[in-house]
Motif scaffolding. Structure first.
Motif, PDB file in Angstrom:
ATOM      1  N   ALA A   1      -8.296   8.507  -4.213  1.00  0.00           N
ATOM      2  CA  ALA A   1      -8.230   9.567  -3.203  1.00  0.00           C
ATOM      3  C   ALA A   1      -8.981   9.088  -1.956  1.00  0.00           C
ATOM      4  N   LEU A   2      -8.276   8.816  -0.888  1.00  0.00           N
ATOM      5  CA  LEU A   2      -8.891   8.191   0.283  1.00  0.00           C
ATOM      6  C   LEU A   2      -9.905   9.102   0.979  1.00  0.00           C
ATOM      7  N   GLU A   3      -9.693  10.402   0.889  1.00  0.00           N
ATOM      8  CA  GLU A   3     -10.610  11.331   1.571  1.00  0.00           C
ATOM      9  C   GLU A   3     -11.964  11.424   0.870  1.00  0.00           C
ATOM     10  N   ALA A   4     -12.100  10.794  -0.293  1.00  0.00           N
ATOM     11  CA  ALA A   4     -13.313  10.946  -1.099  1.00  0.00           C
ATOM     12  C   ALA A   4     -14.448  10.027  -0.677  1.00  0.00           C
ATOM     13  N   SER A   5     -14.202   9.083   0.219  1.00  0.00           N
ATOM     14  CA  SER A   5     -15.254   8.165   0.626  1.00  0.00           C
ATOM     15  C   SER A   5     -15.087   7.793   2.097  1.00  0.00           C
ATOM     16  N   GLU A   6     -16.183   7.319   2.699  1.00  0.00           N
ATOM     17  CA  GLU A   6     -16.131   6.902   4.105  1.00  0.00           C
ATOM     18  C   GLU A   6     -15.187   5.712   4.274  1.00  0.00           C
ATOM     19  N   THR A   7     -15.277   4.751   3.339  1.00  0.00           N
ATOM     20  CA  THR A   7     -14.384   3.587   3.407  1.00  0.00           C
ATOM     21  C   THR A   7     -12.935   4.015   3.265  1.00  0.00           C
TER      22      THR A   7
ATOM     23  N   VAL B   1       0.856  -1.175   0.000  1.00  0.00           N
ATOM     24  CA  VAL B   1       0.000   0.000   0.000  1.00  0.00           C
ATOM     25  C   VAL B   1       0.897   1.231   0.000  1.00  0.00           C
ATOM     26  N   VAL B   2       0.744   2.079  -1.006  1.00  0.00           N
ATOM     27  CA  VAL B   2       1.537   3.303  -1.128  1.00  0.00           C
ATOM     28  C   VAL B   2       0.609   4.497  -0.940  1.00  0.00           C
ATOM     29  N   TYR B   3       0.885   5.323   0.072  1.00  0.00           N
ATOM     30  CA  TYR B   3       0.085   6.529   0.321  1.00  0.00           C
ATOM     31  C   TYR B   3       0.982   7.750   0.165  1.00  0.00           C
ATOM     32  N   LEU B   4       0.562   8.673  -0.705  1.00  0.00           N
ATOM     33  CA  LEU B   4       1.371   9.844  -1.030  1.00  0.00           C
ATOM     34  C   LEU B   4       1.029  10.998  -0.083  1.00  0.00           C
TER      35      LEU B   4
ATOM     36  N   LYS C   1      -0.926  14.317  -4.081  1.00  0.00           N
ATOM     37  CA  LYS C   1      -1.033  14.298  -2.625  1.00  0.00           C
ATOM     38  C   LYS C   1      -2.415  13.795  -2.191  1.00  0.00           C
ATOM     39  N   GLY C   2      -2.435  12.839  -1.258  1.00  0.00           N
ATOM     40  CA  GLY C   2      -3.687  12.284  -0.757  1.00  0.00           C
ATOM     41  C   GLY C   2      -4.140  11.034  -1.474  1.00  0.00           C
ATOM     42  N   ASP C   3      -3.458  10.661  -2.581  1.00  0.00           N
ATOM     43  CA  ASP C   3      -3.800   9.440  -3.308  1.00  0.00           C
ATOM     44  C   ASP C   3      -3.103   8.229  -2.688  1.00  0.00           C
ATOM     45  N   PHE C   4      -3.717   7.081  -2.884  1.00  0.00           N
ATOM     46  CA  PHE C   4      -3.045   5.837  -2.523  1.00  0.00           C
ATOM     47  C   PHE C   4      -3.207   4.864  -3.672  1.00  0.00           C
ATOM     48  N   ILE C   5      -2.318   3.842  -3.681  1.00  0.00           N
ATOM     49  CA  ILE C   5      -2.394   2.810  -4.699  1.00  0.00           C
ATOM     50  C   ILE C   5      -1.977   1.489  -4.079  1.00  0.00           C
ATOM     51  N   LEU C   6      -2.545   0.404  -4.570  1.00  0.00           N
ATOM     52  CA  LEU C   6      -2.235  -0.922  -4.056  1.00  0.00           C
ATOM     53  C   LEU C   6      -1.508  -1.719  -5.130  1.00  0.00           C
ATOM     54  N   LEU C   7      -0.343  -2.252  -4.789  1.00  0.00           N
ATOM     55  CA  LEU C   7       0.448  -3.078  -5.689  1.00  0.00           C
ATOM     56  C   LEU C   7       0.361  -4.529  -5.239  1.00  0.00           C
ATOM     57  N   ASN C   8       0.096  -5.415  -6.179  1.00  0.00           N
ATOM     58  CA  ASN C   8      -0.075  -6.826  -5.872  1.00  0.00           C
ATOM     59  C   ASN C   8       1.260  -7.516  -5.607  1.00  0.00           C
ATOM     60  N   SER C   9       1.193  -8.663  -4.992  1.00  0.00           N
ATOM     61  CA  SER C   9       2.359  -9.511  -4.841  1.00  0.00           C
ATOM     62  C   SER C   9       2.922  -9.855  -6.229  1.00  0.00           C
ATOM     63  N   CYS C  10       4.250  -9.776  -6.359  1.00  0.00           N
ATOM     64  CA  CYS C  10       4.945 -10.102  -7.617  1.00  0.00           C
ATOM     65  C   CYS C  10       4.557  -9.183  -8.768  1.00  0.00           C
ATOM     66  N   GLN C  11       4.173  -7.965  -8.482  1.00  0.00           N
ATOM     67  CA  GLN C  11       3.849  -7.007  -9.532  1.00  0.00           C
ATOM     68  C   GLN C  11       5.046  -6.099  -9.765  1.00  0.00           C
TER      69      GLN C  11
END
Length: 310
Positions: free
Chosen positions: A107-113, A36-39, A57-67
């Protein structure tokens, strides 16, 4: 450092690794952990799966195993990175080995989850850096909650074992090719030589390379050489002719042409712009590929506490 399969150490907490990093460039690599990468600040480009993905700024991204992935920031980016092995969830969520997440910025701030996910990532990171009694329990507990929210927030698909095996074989080939280029970038490099090593036709490998690296073979080689030249221009006083030879360019004209194409200025002008940079180094046999600073646990905790009030 060559482009290689990165072995992540889980020295503090089994199957979990957390760190705060200031990133300029991280070469193409892959590892078994999900990431999990959070900027936190700056901007970041990630090259993966034949795509260039931009984070703000404020974005995150998920990288899979072996990606396979490469990270690059034009100036610098402050990242909070949470790495964890899928093995954590196998006992109670065996489907984890068939889940393949889409690599998209959110953008994590864009939703409750998203906001809840960010809170738990930060709380898990604080526990990791504080190292209070039984903190590993907290980290593993948070990892399950984080995975629960990732499954809700990030688009994903089920990947059967056969498909996963095919993907791993492809990634192993990508790793071998990138390793070879990184080890031999100072020499004359021909795609035909790599094709022979891989027992593939030149045409097939040419298409394979462009599809998986996002650029042609020669563009990738030139970019790698220019990245190394850029570092040496800043951190050494070596002449352009010396840097040209060290980085694998056949002559100064070729270096100038490639450098201008990637960075918009000549090497000479770039050095003049950055001539006041500190930490001058006059050694050529050093790692000039990755430019990054990993904060200590105390620095990380202080920085996170400054940025977040949960």
């Amino acid at each position: 450092m060559t482009n290689e399969f990165e072995l992540i150490e889980h020295s503090k907490v089994q199957d979990i690794h957390v760190f705060l990093i200031e990133m300029h460039y991280r070469s193409m690599h892959l590892h078994m952990d999900m990431e999990v990468v959070y900027l936190l600040s700056g901007s970041l480009n990630i090259v993966t799966n034949n795509n260039k993905i931009s984070l703000e700024k404020g974005d995150f991204i998920l990288l899979n195993s072996c990606q396979l992935h490469e990270l690059h920031s034009k100036n610098s980016a402050l990242l909070l990175i949470f790495q964890f092995s899928p093995k954590i969830f196998e006992a109670f969520f065996p489907q984890i080995n068939e889940v393949y997440f889409d690599t998209i910025p959110i953008a994590l701030e864009a939703s409750e989850t998203g906001r809840r996910l960010l809170e738990n990532i930060v709380a898990a990171s604080q526990a990791y850096f504080k190292e209070e009694e039984h903190f590993s329990l907290l980290c593993h507990g948070f990892s399950s909650i984080i995975m629960f929210d990732l499954m809700k927030l990030v688009p994903h698909k089920q990947m059967k074992e056969e498909k996963k095996d095919q993907l791993l074989l492809k990634l192993e080939r990508i790793k071998r090719i990138s390793d070879y280029i990184s080890k031999h970038y100072q020499e004359k490099l021909l795609l035909s030589d790599i094709a022979k090593k891989e027992a593939l036709s030149f045409t097939y490998l040419s298409h394979f390379f462009h599809e998986n690296f996002g650029v042609t073979f020669q563009e990738y080689v030139n970019l790698l050489r220019c990245e190394k030249a850029k570092y040496l221009l800043i951190h050494t006083e070596n002449t352009l002719l010396t840097i040209c030879g060290v980085c694998g360019f056949s002559d100064l004209r070729y270096l100038n042409s490639a450098f201008k194409r990637f960075y918009g200025v000549s090497p000479k002008y770039f050095r003049k712009q950055n001539q006041n940079c500190q930490n001058q180094v006059n050694m050529l046999k050093q790692d000039v590929t990755n430019k990054q600073y990993v904060f200590s646990k105390n620095q990380s905790l202080e920085k996170i506490n400054q940025l977040f009030t949960l």
